[in-house]
Design a protein around this motif. Structure first.
Motif, PDB file in Angstrom:
ATOM      1  N   ILE A 117       0.832  -1.202   0.000  1.00  0.00           N
ATOM      2  CA  ILE A 117       0.000   0.000   0.000  1.00  0.00           C
ATOM      3  C   ILE A 117       0.870   1.255   0.000  1.00  0.00           C
ATOM      4  N   GLY A 118       1.988   1.217   0.711  1.00  0.00           N
ATOM      5  CA  GLY A 118       2.870   2.378   0.755  1.00  0.00           C
ATOM      6  C   GLY A 118       3.393   2.755  -0.615  1.00  0.00           C
ATOM      7  N   LEU A 119       3.823   1.768  -1.376  1.00  0.00           N
ATOM      8  CA  LEU A 119       4.307   2.034  -2.729  1.00  0.00           C
ATOM      9  C   LEU A 119       3.162   2.518  -3.607  1.00  0.00           C
ATOM     10  N   GLY A 120       1.986   1.933  -3.408  1.00  0.00           N
ATOM     11  CA  GLY A 120       0.817   2.396  -4.158  1.00  0.00           C
ATOM     12  C   GLY A 120       0.546   3.868  -3.911  1.00  0.00           C
ATOM     13  N   CYS A 121       0.673   4.289  -2.655  1.00  0.00           N
ATOM     14  CA  CYS A 121       0.491   5.701  -2.310  1.00  0.00           C
ATOM     15  C   CYS A 121       1.583   6.561  -2.937  1.00  0.00           C
ATOM     16  N   ALA A 122       2.818   6.076  -2.897  1.00  0.00           N
ATOM     17  CA  ALA A 122       3.935   6.825  -3.471  1.00  0.00           C
ATOM     18  C   ALA A 122       3.719   7.069  -4.965  1.00  0.00           C
ATOM     19  N   LEU A 123       3.324   6.046  -5.674  1.00  0.00           N
ATOM     20  CA  LEU A 123       3.083   6.169  -7.114  1.00  0.00           C
ATOM     21  C   LEU A 123       1.915   7.104  -7.398  1.00  0.00           C
ATOM     22  N   TYR A 124       0.868   7.003  -6.587  1.00  0.00           N
ATOM     23  CA  TYR A 124      -0.324   7.815  -6.791  1.00  0.00           C
ATOM     24  C   TYR A 124      -0.021   9.293  -6.565  1.00  0.00           C
ATOM     25  N   PHE A 125       0.657   9.619  -5.463  1.00  0.00           N
ATOM     26  CA  PHE A 125       0.972  11.014  -5.164  1.00  0.00           C
ATOM     27  C   PHE A 125       1.941  11.583  -6.193  1.00  0.00           C
TER      28      PHE A 125
ATOM     29  N   SER B  98       6.094  15.767  -4.659  1.00  0.00           N
ATOM     30  CA  SER B  98       7.393  15.192  -4.354  1.00  0.00           C
ATOM     31  C   SER B  98       7.173  14.070  -3.340  1.00  0.00           C
ATOM     32  N   VAL B  99       7.908  12.978  -3.489  1.00  0.00           N
ATOM     33  CA  VAL B  99       7.704  11.796  -2.659  1.00  0.00           C
ATOM     34  C   VAL B  99       8.990  11.425  -1.939  1.00  0.00           C
TER      35      VAL B  99
ATOM     36  N   ARG C 233      15.339   1.950  -2.305  1.00  0.00           N
ATOM     37  CA  ARG C 233      16.083   2.622  -3.373  1.00  0.00           C
ATOM     38  C   ARG C 233      15.474   2.317  -4.734  1.00  0.00           C
ATOM     39  N   ASP C 234      15.032   1.075  -4.930  1.00  0.00           N
ATOM     40  CA  ASP C 234      14.390   0.702  -6.198  1.00  0.00           C
ATOM     41  C   ASP C 234      13.101   1.490  -6.404  1.00  0.00           C
ATOM     42  N   ALA C 235      12.332   1.644  -5.333  1.00  0.00           N
ATOM     43  CA  ALA C 235      11.062   2.366  -5.432  1.00  0.00           C
ATOM     44  C   ALA C 235      11.304   3.829  -5.774  1.00  0.00           C
ATOM     45  N   ALA C 236      12.275   4.451  -5.110  1.00  0.00           N
ATOM     46  CA  ALA C 236      12.575   5.861  -5.380  1.00  0.00           C
ATOM     47  C   ALA C 236      13.042   6.049  -6.813  1.00  0.00           C
ATOM     48  N   GLN C 237      13.845   5.111  -7.295  1.00  0.00           N
ATOM     49  CA  GLN C 237      14.328   5.190  -8.672  1.00  0.00           C
ATOM     50  C   GLN C 237      13.185   4.986  -9.657  1.00  0.00           C
ATOM     51  N   LYS C 238      12.274   4.080  -9.330  1.00  0.00           N
ATOM     52  CA  LYS C 238      11.138   3.797 -10.199  1.00  0.00           C
ATOM     53  C   LYS C 238      10.246   5.019 -10.349  1.00  0.00           C
ATOM     54  N   ILE C 239      10.061   5.741  -9.260  1.00  0.00           N
ATOM     55  CA  ILE C 239       9.176   6.902  -9.288  1.00  0.00           C
ATOM     56  C   ILE C 239       9.838   8.059 -10.033  1.00  0.00           C
ATOM     57  N   GLY C 240      11.118   8.250  -9.839  1.00  0.00           N
ATOM     58  CA  GLY C 240      11.812   9.347 -10.493  1.00  0.00           C
ATOM     59  C   GLY C 240      11.574  10.647  -9.744  1.00  0.00           C
ATOM     60  N   GLY C 241      12.653  11.242  -9.272  1.00  0.00           N
ATOM     61  CA  GLY C 241      12.536  12.480  -8.516  1.00  0.00           C
ATOM     62  C   GLY C 241      12.234  12.256  -7.048  1.00  0.00           C
TER      63      GLY C 241
END
Length: 240
Positions: free
Chosen positions: A14-22, A28-29, A40-48
């Motif tokens: 759910i946390g990653l889902g929220c990160a992607l949604y916002f 900024s996330v 680190r993978d999640a932050a890179q996936k989102i970009g920025g």
């Protein structure tokens, strides 16, 4: 200036889902998670986005996380207290160790307190919002889930108490997800039919509610708990 959301346990589920949604909404996330590689993978996936290796049960770790977030983005407009030990089951109550009980409470409940404590001043300046991620297990239980249920029930009380303490500058609300399929589990028709809404939940179902509750459209909503479970907890179940 672009708004910033800090999400604990933001590397998955759910946390990653929220990160992607916002992020998709232009925020900024900043992700806080105890899993460094996934974070680190999640932050890179989102970009920025940015990431801090964080143990929410450690005040020193939480303080460093908040400082890094503010250094990176200059502000915190929303905090999503999502980090937690997700497995609700332990050994039987008579054999449940104090160590196991305390660890679940410290991560699931004390973690939300520590993050709220150290983000409060920044959220006040932003007239921001907090989302505490509880569970429908705050209302109903299965056997051998006392520590998890207690931690999630505690989040409901912490929500309305902190809403009073931090208001009117900061609004605090709670979401109680039901069955949200974030593990890739192959759901069946029977799984979906248990829900009056007709399906098992998705991370986006929770993320969209969280986004609404911290938005300007929800400025009159604080101290409340919202169940998002496809109606599962209101459906009567009979054993044949």
């Amino acid at each position: 200036m672009t708004k910033c959301v800090l999400i604990t346990g933001g590397a998955g589920g759910i946390g990653l889902g929220c990160a992607l949604y916002f992020a998709d909404k232009g925020w900024s996330v900043f992700i806080a998670d105890i899993n460094g590689e996934a974070g680190r993978d999640a932050a890179q996936k989102i970009g920025g986005a940015d990431f801090a290796l964080t143990d929410v049960a450690s005040e020193e770790s939480v303080k460093a996380c908040v400082e890094k977030c503010v250094l990176r983005f200059g502000r915190i407009d929303a905090l999503i207290n999502n980090a937690g030990i997700a497995d609700p089951f332990t050994e039987p109550l008579e054999k449940l160790s104090l160590e196991r009980w305390s660890r679940i409470i410290s991560v699931n409940l004390t973690g939300a307190f520590l993050m709220t404590k150290h983000c409060a001043a920044h959220l006040r300046r932003a007239n921001g919002g907090i989302i505490n991620m509880a569970s429908t297990r705050a209302f109903q239980s299965e056997k051998n889930s006392e520590s998890y249920a207690a931690s999630k029930g505690g989040l409901l009380s912490f929500t309305h108490a902190s809403a009073v303490s931090l208001g009117p500058d900061v609004r605090v609300n709670c979401i109680c997800p039901g069955w949200i399929n974030v593990s890739g589990y192959q759901t069946s028709e029977r799984d979906h039919s248990q829900h009056p809404a007709g399906r098992v939940g998705k991370a986006e179902d929770i993320a969209s509610l969280a986004y609404y509750l911290v938005s300007d459209e929800a400025k009159f909503i604080t101290g409340q708990s919202f169940t998002a479970d496809g109606g599962m907890t209101v459906k009567m179940v009979y054993v044949d």
